[in-house]
Design an enzyme around this catalytic site. Structure first.
Site, PDB file in Angstrom:
ATOM      1  N   VAL A 164       0.831  -1.205   0.000  1.00 21.24           N
ATOM      2  CA  VAL A 164       0.000   0.000   0.000  1.00 21.24           C
ATOM      3  C   VAL A 164       0.866   1.257   0.000  1.00 21.24           C
ATOM      4  CG1 VAL A 164      -1.806   1.256   1.260  1.00 21.24           C
ATOM      5  CG2 VAL A 164      -1.827  -1.247   1.231  1.00 21.24           C
ATOM      6  N   GLU A 165       1.936   1.227   0.776  1.00 18.48           N
ATOM      7  CA  GLU A 165       2.775   2.413   0.941  1.00 18.48           C
ATOM      8  C   GLU A 165       3.666   2.688  -0.269  1.00 18.48           C
ATOM      9  OE1 GLU A 165       3.029   4.766   2.989  1.00 18.48           O
ATOM     10  OE2 GLU A 165       2.156   4.181   4.898  1.00 18.48           O
TER      11      GLU A 165
END
Length: 569
Positions: A164-165
């Site tokens: 996600v990051e």
């Protein structure tokens, strides 16, 4: 059968298509199962493209407007597979696979029916090739992350947070100045002990940043009394933002769990993305199709170097490509490790023994190359550091200087790279140059160079060249809030200014428009000429600055912009 097994193992190992097959023995084990289950032919089609920068953009900015919300999730996965989004059809053969074994340590509630989770689930399910790329990239790091999560008794779903990051790219750098796989901003990184200087950025260090991220998440979990969804939200937007949202809901009598809070758009999507990924891993068909298997064995070993070491030398001593050294040690910005530490290197586990032996044969002084230099008139420490691509601190330390004063005739030892700087392919400067030279998405733009002057800012330079600040920063692998140092060379992709004829031609809406000269004949009128060449009468008048369509004479020469695909000339 034995010959088939050997051939399969050899193909898997030598072709390098599966980085997770790290030894012939492992290759044999996989090959046996694959031949038994019929998955042997499927390994050859694994996706091999790897564009971390575009994947990082996808991880943080992808569109959420996709399929109708009433589609059944499991049906969508099957449709995705049938549509051939990715050619990867490798089975999760019967061996210890981290994506599978990690599910035993899942600790989050994945039963949410919130529409945001469903929306992100559908996006990931539609983009299986993206999942393949990021799961391939996770191969080097996943075992370490899961081991650390297990030691701390934290939910294993947190292993998905780097997807996600940063799309599992340890070199990722965001517009908000967040860096590394776990996307620490400078200030939070410093709070959690992540050193940042010219030589080294701990926010990208695999070991240090993982420890810092898990420390931070544990602190947030304690603050929210074990509510991991709130902890994850605060990791993204800050503890103050989440606290204010909780206080607001309590004040108006609403529930104060994550799904009922009014949070920034990015945070509202952040937690559902992680939950969607965790649910997809549990979809066996999808996981077998797109998550590249990773064995439950360490990828790297941490070696104590005891002092600074040239990364090209480390590459040579460990018989490891220098690109691999950088990908395992992305915290090091330059050609060597930081002279002030950390004094450690990560090397592939199978190369650890030979690297240790090579280190023992060298003294600390032999681990970098030294140049003897006699100080010339007008030399200063800063200029010498720039000239030899090192730091003032390294020169001071090597020569036991207590200050920055040097005198003409002084003899200095200066640490320098052992090979051409262009060979340090993933150093900070060469990564930036690669991004600066990329023409992707820059059609009809001209490449300009600009040397930063004292007092410059991104805003000033962007105004001068009529480009956006975010674009300017992105073209130079920087963030809009980064300080510009005088002397820095920026690349600026300004819009191409069309010539008058190109602008006029463009108004016809065709790339096949050409400028022609037409000699007026007896009986011609502007209207007749316009009709003959399929253009507007008003355009003919404008192109030739005519006062009236009546005043043309035989022998006059008119300029016309004609679509040659529609006209016989």
């Amino acid at each position: 059968m034995d010959q088939q097994v050997s051939q399969m193992a050899g193909i898997l190992y030598s072709a390098g298509q599966f980085r997770h097959v790290r030894s012939v023995r492992a290759g044999l084990a996989v090959a046996v199962v694959c031949l038994a289950t019929g998955c042997g032919s499927q390994f050859s089609s694994i996706a091999t493209s790897d564009d971390p920068l575009s994947d990082f953009v996808l991880a943080t900015e992808y569109s959420e407007t996709a399929e109708p919300k009433n589609k059944d999730q499991s049906n969508l996965v099957k449709e995705n597979q049938q549509a051939g989004v990715s050619n990867l059809t490798a089975e999760l053969c019967e061996y210890d696979n981290l994506w599978v074994t990690a599910q035993n340590s899942f600790g989050l509630d994945l039963s949410s029916t919130d529409t945001r989770v469903d929306r992100h689930y559908r996006w990931y399910a539609k983009h299986g090739s993206y999942i393949t790329r990021v799961s391939q990239r996770a191969d080097r790091y996943l075992h370490h992350i899961l081991s650390e999560l297990e030691k701390r008794d934290m939910p294993a779903e947190i292993m998905l947070l780097p997807i996600v990051e940063s799309a599992y790219d340890p070199f990722a750098y965001s517009h908000g100045r967040a860096s590394g796989m776990w996307q620490f901003i400078p200030s939070t990184g410093k709070i959690y002990g992540l050193k940042q200087n010219w030589w080294y950025d701990g926010r990208r260090d695999i070991v240090a940043s993982t420890a810092a991220a898990l420390d931070y998440l544990q602190m947030l979990s304690r603050h929210y009394k074990g509510d991991w969804l709130l902890a994850l939200a605060a990791y993204n937007s800050g503890i103050g933002t989440v606290n204010r949202a909780i206080r607001h809901n309590k004040k108006i009598g609403k529930k104060a769990d994550f799904f009922h809070l009014k949070l920034p758009d990015e945070t509202s999507a952040y937690v559902p993305k992680l939950l969607a990924l965790a649910k997809l891993i549990q979809e066996q068909e999808f996981a077998q199709q797109y998550f590249v298997p990773i064995p439950n064995t360490p990828y790297f070993e941490v070696i104590d170097t005891g002092s600074q070491i040239d990364l090209a030398l480390a590459s040579e001593l460990s018989s490891t490509k220098i690109e691999e050294i950088y990908r395992l040690n992305p915290g090091f910005n330059r050609w060597a490790t930081d002279p002030e530490g950390p004094h450690r290197l990560l090397v592939p586990v199978e190369k650890a023994s030979v690297f240790r032996s090579g280190l023992l044969a060298l003294s600390d002084k032999q681990r970098v190359t030294w140049k003897r230099y006699t100080v010339q008139q007008n030399d200063n420490l800063g200029d010498l550091a720039k000239r030899f691509y090192t730091s003032m601190g390294a020169i001071r330390s090597a020569n036991e200087l207590t200050g920055d004063v040097i005198r003409t005739g002084d003899a200095l030892l200066i640490p320098v790279a052992s090979t051409s700087l262009k060979n340090y392919s993933l150093s900070s400067d060469l990564r930036r140059k690669k991004i600066q030279s990329s023409r992707a998405g820059k059609i009809n733009r001209i490449k300009n160079y600009y040397q930063v002057q004292p007092g410059d800012s991104f805003w000033k330079v962007a105004q001068k060249y009529k480009v956006g600040v975010p674009e300017l920063a992105r073209w130079n692998s920087m963030a809009p809030k980064d300080l510009l140092m005088p002397g820095t060379r920026l690349v600026i992709w300004s819009k191409k200014i069309k010539s008058r004829s190109e602008r006029l031609a463009g108004r016809s809406g065709s790339n096949l428009t050409r400028k022609i000269y037409y000699p007026v004949r007896n009986g011609d009128s502007v209207a007749k000429i316009a009709s003959r060449f399929n253009v507007k009468t008003s355009d003919v008048i404008r192109w030739n600055s005519l006062q009236s369509k009546k005043y043309i004479h035989a022998g006059d020469q008119l300029v016309l912009y004609v679509d040659v695909s529609r006209t016989s000339i």
